[in-house]
Write a protein that holds these residues in place. Structure first.
Motif, PDB file in Angstrom:
ATOM      1  N   LEU A  34       0.860  -1.274  -0.029  1.00 50.52           N
ATOM      2  CA  LEU A  34       0.250  -0.033   0.114  1.00 50.52           C
ATOM      3  C   LEU A  34       0.911   1.176  -0.248  1.00 50.52           C
ATOM      4  N   LEU A  35       0.461   2.340  -0.666  1.00 47.44           N
ATOM      5  CA  LEU A  35       1.212   3.428  -0.744  1.00 47.44           C
ATOM      6  C   LEU A  35       0.631   4.812  -0.536  1.00 47.44           C
ATOM      7  N   HIS A  36       0.961   4.942   0.796  1.00 45.06           N
ATOM      8  CA  HIS A  36       0.226   6.458   0.333  1.00 45.06           C
ATOM      9  C   HIS A  36       0.803   7.935   0.951  1.00 45.06           C
ATOM     10  N   LYS A  37       0.674   8.083  -1.026  1.00 44.58           N
ATOM     11  CA  LYS A  37       0.788   9.354  -0.976  1.00 44.58           C
ATOM     12  C   LYS A  37       0.874  10.485  -0.831  1.00 44.58           C
ATOM     13  N   ARG A  94      -6.439   9.625  -1.215  1.00 44.72           N
ATOM     14  CA  ARG A  94      -6.091   7.928  -2.125  1.00 44.72           C
ATOM     15  C   ARG A  94      -4.744   7.565  -1.844  1.00 44.72           C
ATOM     16  N   VAL A  95      -5.284   6.299  -2.318  1.00 42.64           N
ATOM     17  CA  VAL A  95      -4.175   5.517  -1.881  1.00 42.64           C
ATOM     18  C   VAL A  95      -3.955   4.771  -2.798  1.00 42.64           C
ATOM     19  N   LEU A  96      -2.950   3.907  -3.191  1.00 44.70           N
ATOM     20  CA  LEU A  96      -2.878   3.276  -3.918  1.00 44.70           C
ATOM     21  C   LEU A  96      -1.975   1.310  -3.318  1.00 44.70           C
ATOM     22  N   LEU A  97      -2.839   0.833  -3.465  1.00 43.29           N
ATOM     23  CA  LEU A  97      -2.820  -0.672  -3.368  1.00 43.29           C
ATOM     24  C   LEU A  97      -2.213  -1.083  -4.697  1.00 43.29           C
ATOM     25  N   LEU A  98      -1.125  -1.882  -3.694  1.00 48.99           N
ATOM     26  CA  LEU A  98      -0.012  -3.112  -5.099  1.00 48.99           C
ATOM     27  C   LEU A  98      -1.139  -3.875  -5.379  1.00 48.99           C
ATOM     28  N   ALA A  99      -2.043  -4.300  -5.978  1.00 48.53           N
ATOM     29  CA  ALA A  99      -2.204  -5.994  -6.339  1.00 48.53           C
ATOM     30  C   ALA A  99      -1.767  -7.050  -6.089  1.00 48.53           C
ATOM     31  N   THR A 100      -0.707  -6.648  -7.080  1.00 49.91           N
ATOM     32  CA  THR A 100       0.460  -7.623  -7.577  1.00 49.91           C
ATOM     33  C   THR A 100       1.312  -7.530  -8.410  1.00 49.91           C
ATOM     34  N   HIS A 101       2.827  -7.709  -7.796  1.00 45.41           N
ATOM     35  CA  HIS A 101       3.746  -7.209  -8.930  1.00 45.41           C
ATOM     36  C   HIS A 101       4.139  -7.709 -10.335  1.00 45.41           C
ATOM     37  N   SER A 102       3.499  -8.399 -10.620  1.00 44.88           N
ATOM     38  CA  SER A 102       3.267  -8.802 -12.240  1.00 44.88           C
ATOM     39  C   SER A 102       2.522  -8.338 -13.053  1.00 44.88           C
ATOM     40  N   CYS A 103       2.923  -8.957 -14.258  1.00 43.33           N
ATOM     41  CA  CYS A 103       2.284  -7.796 -15.537  1.00 43.33           C
ATOM     42  C   CYS A 103       2.757  -8.845 -16.563  1.00 43.33           C
ATOM     43  N   ALA A 104       1.635  -8.254 -17.560  1.00 43.57           N
ATOM     44  CA  ALA A 104       1.747  -9.171 -18.535  1.00 43.57           C
ATOM     45  C   ALA A 104       2.850  -9.073 -19.594  1.00 43.57           C
ATOM     46  N   VAL A 105       3.582  -7.283 -19.920  1.00 45.08           N
ATOM     47  CA  VAL A 105       4.561  -6.256 -20.558  1.00 45.08           C
ATOM     48  C   VAL A 105       5.556  -6.529 -19.435  1.00 45.08           C
ATOM     49  N   ILE A 115      -7.022   2.927  -5.295  1.00 41.84           N
ATOM     50  CA  ILE A 115      -5.897   3.358  -6.878  1.00 41.84           C
ATOM     51  C   ILE A 115      -5.705   1.566  -7.102  1.00 41.84           C
ATOM     52  N   ILE A 116      -6.399   0.739  -7.476  1.00 40.30           N
ATOM     53  CA  ILE A 116      -5.646  -0.739  -7.890  1.00 40.30           C
ATOM     54  C   ILE A 116      -4.386  -0.431  -9.190  1.00 40.30           C
ATOM     55  N   SER A 117      -3.048  -1.314  -8.408  1.00 37.91           N
ATOM     56  CA  SER A 117      -2.398  -0.817  -9.443  1.00 37.91           C
ATOM     57  C   SER A 117      -1.161  -2.476  -9.185  1.00 37.91           C
ATOM     58  N   LEU A 159     -15.183   5.074   0.952  1.00 36.52           N
ATOM     59  CA  LEU A 159     -14.625   5.099  -0.097  1.00 36.52           C
ATOM     60  C   LEU A 159     -16.064   5.683  -1.429  1.00 36.52           C
ATOM     61  N   ARG A 160     -15.518   6.452  -1.949  1.00 35.31           N
ATOM     62  CA  ARG A 160     -16.141   6.912  -3.369  1.00 35.31           C
ATOM     63  C   ARG A 160     -15.842   6.483  -4.577  1.00 35.31           C
ATOM     64  N   GLY A 161     -14.377   6.485  -4.683  1.00 30.10           N
ATOM     65  CA  GLY A 161     -14.173   6.119  -6.225  1.00 30.10           C
ATOM     66  C   GLY A 161     -13.805   4.911  -6.058  1.00 30.10           C
ATOM     67  N   LEU A 162     -13.026   4.070  -7.194  1.00 33.63           N
ATOM     68  CA  LEU A 162     -12.134   2.660  -7.518  1.00 33.63           C
ATOM     69  C   LEU A 162     -11.613   2.784  -9.038  1.00 33.63           C
ATOM     70  N   ARG A 163     -10.380   3.212  -8.567  1.00 33.56           N
ATOM     71  CA  ARG A 163      -9.439   3.132  -9.956  1.00 33.56           C
ATOM     72  C   ARG A 163      -8.699   1.833 -10.397  1.00 33.56           C
ATOM     73  N   LEU A 164      -8.314   1.144 -11.698  1.00 30.58           N
ATOM     74  CA  LEU A 164      -7.760   0.701 -11.880  1.00 30.58           C
ATOM     75  C   LEU A 164      -6.831   0.929 -12.839  1.00 30.58           C
ATOM     76  N   HIS A 165      -5.490   0.788 -12.877  1.00 31.21           N
ATOM     77  CA  HIS A 165      -4.234   1.337 -13.525  1.00 31.21           C
ATOM     78  C   HIS A 165      -3.819  -0.184 -14.070  1.00 31.21           C
ATOM     79  N   THR A 166      -4.061  -0.089 -15.807  1.00 33.60           N
ATOM     80  CA  THR A 166      -4.248  -1.082 -16.235  1.00 33.60           C
ATOM     81  C   THR A 166      -2.954  -0.919 -17.836  1.00 33.60           C
TER      82      THR A 166
END
Ligand code: SF4
Length: 335
Positions: free
Chosen positions: A102-105, A109-120, A158-160, A185-192
């Motif tokens: 979890l990053l709280h910068k 809003r906070v950034l939840l690092l849901a996984t470390h993996s990426c497709a690319v 922010i789910i990242s 909570l009011r918003g759910l954001r996906l960064h993908t």
């Protein structure tokens, strides 16, 4: 959320994940290229090896060593040159974690690092040096959820990652459901970036789930060049907008890939007219070790934005921003 339809949808994009290209010689063969044509090629990606799914490869130009999609994924010898001022954690993110994952910068809003993996594996990625996390996805969520619950000033998660859409729908369901019962909570954001490299990841099941969330759902995709948007991706992204899910794009300004007003204008127009997306941020590249050859200066970035202003309507001009360690928000360089 798990239905016969969702099982079929999942198997399609998960097959593409497994089939991703991982060896440079395999990629060169597919593109009819010889190693001698790429003087900058490195066989060695270190802890961040080549990884690129075939649907993205299909959008690269065969026989062209300067292809802007190829340059984003193929390992480069210059990654091994040390450059003063470049570090493995330029945003000091490792010191902004109230708990693992979890990053709280920024306020609210906070950034939840849901996984470390990426497709690319994007060569310029600012998280490329983060230690590989061997804990299973979800292992850290309980502490993160407790933190979010206790901090009533947080209105958006922010789910990242990594890339959150690499997670199975059943895991995402667990996460969405847990967030949706947090009253402030009011918003759910996906960064993908995953739908960009495997458009089949935009399944009806996923979109319907996001559309029915009591939280306002927004998807922020990451596209750097108009060539990344083919008809299949454009159609999938238009569907996101049709279901009322917020849809924005962020890009990184990259030397040799999109550092001209013509290329950036074409990107904005293709995003909007073909895929129904508004350009949001254009990031100056972070000073991450191994990425100096992608660097574009703030002065060049400002000039490019001024040129875009002269040829595009204002709503198609992205905000040029830079992230700075410890800053309370992104620094806007030009808009
Ligand atoms: S998809 Fe995003 S997080 Fe993953 S390697 Fe690319 S830029 Fe980095």
């Amino acid at each position: 959320m798990v239905t016969d339809n969702s099982v079929a949808e999942s198997s399609h994009w998960q097959v593409e994940l497994r089939r991703a290209i991982r060896r440079p010689e395999q990629l060169l063969k597919l593109l009819d290229l010889k190693a001698e044509q790429l003087g900058w090629l490195s066989d060695d990606g270190g802890d961040f090896p080549l990884r690129v799914p075939l649907p993205f490869v299909a959008r690269m130009r065969s026989g062209d060593p300067t292809d802007p999609l190829l340059r984003q994924v193929l390992c480069d010898r210059r990654e091994w040159h040390g450059t003063a001022g470049y570090s493995t954690d330029p945003l000091a993110e490792s010191s902004a974690n109230p708990c693992p994952g979890l990053l709280h910068k920024y306020h609210g809003r906070v950034l939840l690092l849901a996984t470390h993996s990426c497709a690319v594996h994007c060569r310029y990625c600012f998280r490329r040096h983060f230690p590989q996390d061997t804990t299973p996805p979800g292992a850290h969520w309980e502490a993160a959820l407790t933190y979010i619950t206790e901090h009533t000033e947080i209105s958006e998660v922010i789910i990242s990652g990594g890339d959150p859409l690499i997670l199975r729908d059943s895991l995402l369901e667990t996460l969405f459901s847990a967030l949706e019962v947090i009253p402030h909570l009011r918003g759910l954001r996906l960064h993908t970036r995953l739908p960009v490299v495997i458009p089949a990841r935009i399944t009806d099941t996923l979109l319907e789930r996001l559309a029915k969330s009591p939280l306002r759902a927004t998807m922020v995709v990451h596209i750097n060049h108009a060539q990344e948007i083919d008809a299949t991706l454009a159609q999938a992204l238009r569907r996101v907008g049709q279901l009322g899910i917020g849809l924005l794009n962020q890009s990184v300004l990259l030397r040799g890939i999109n550092d001209s007003a013509k290329t950036l204008a074409e990107l904005s127009e293709t995003l909007h007219y073909e895929a129904g997306i508004l350009p949001y941020y254009l990031h100056l590249p972070d000073r991450v070790a191994g990425t100096a050859h992608f660097h574009v200066s703030a002065a060049e970035g400002r000039q490019l934005i001024a040129q875009l202003r002269a040829i595009l309507p204002g709503y198609l001009v992205p905000r040029l921003v830079r992230e700075e360690a410890g800053a309370a928000a992104k620094t806007v360089i030009a808009s």
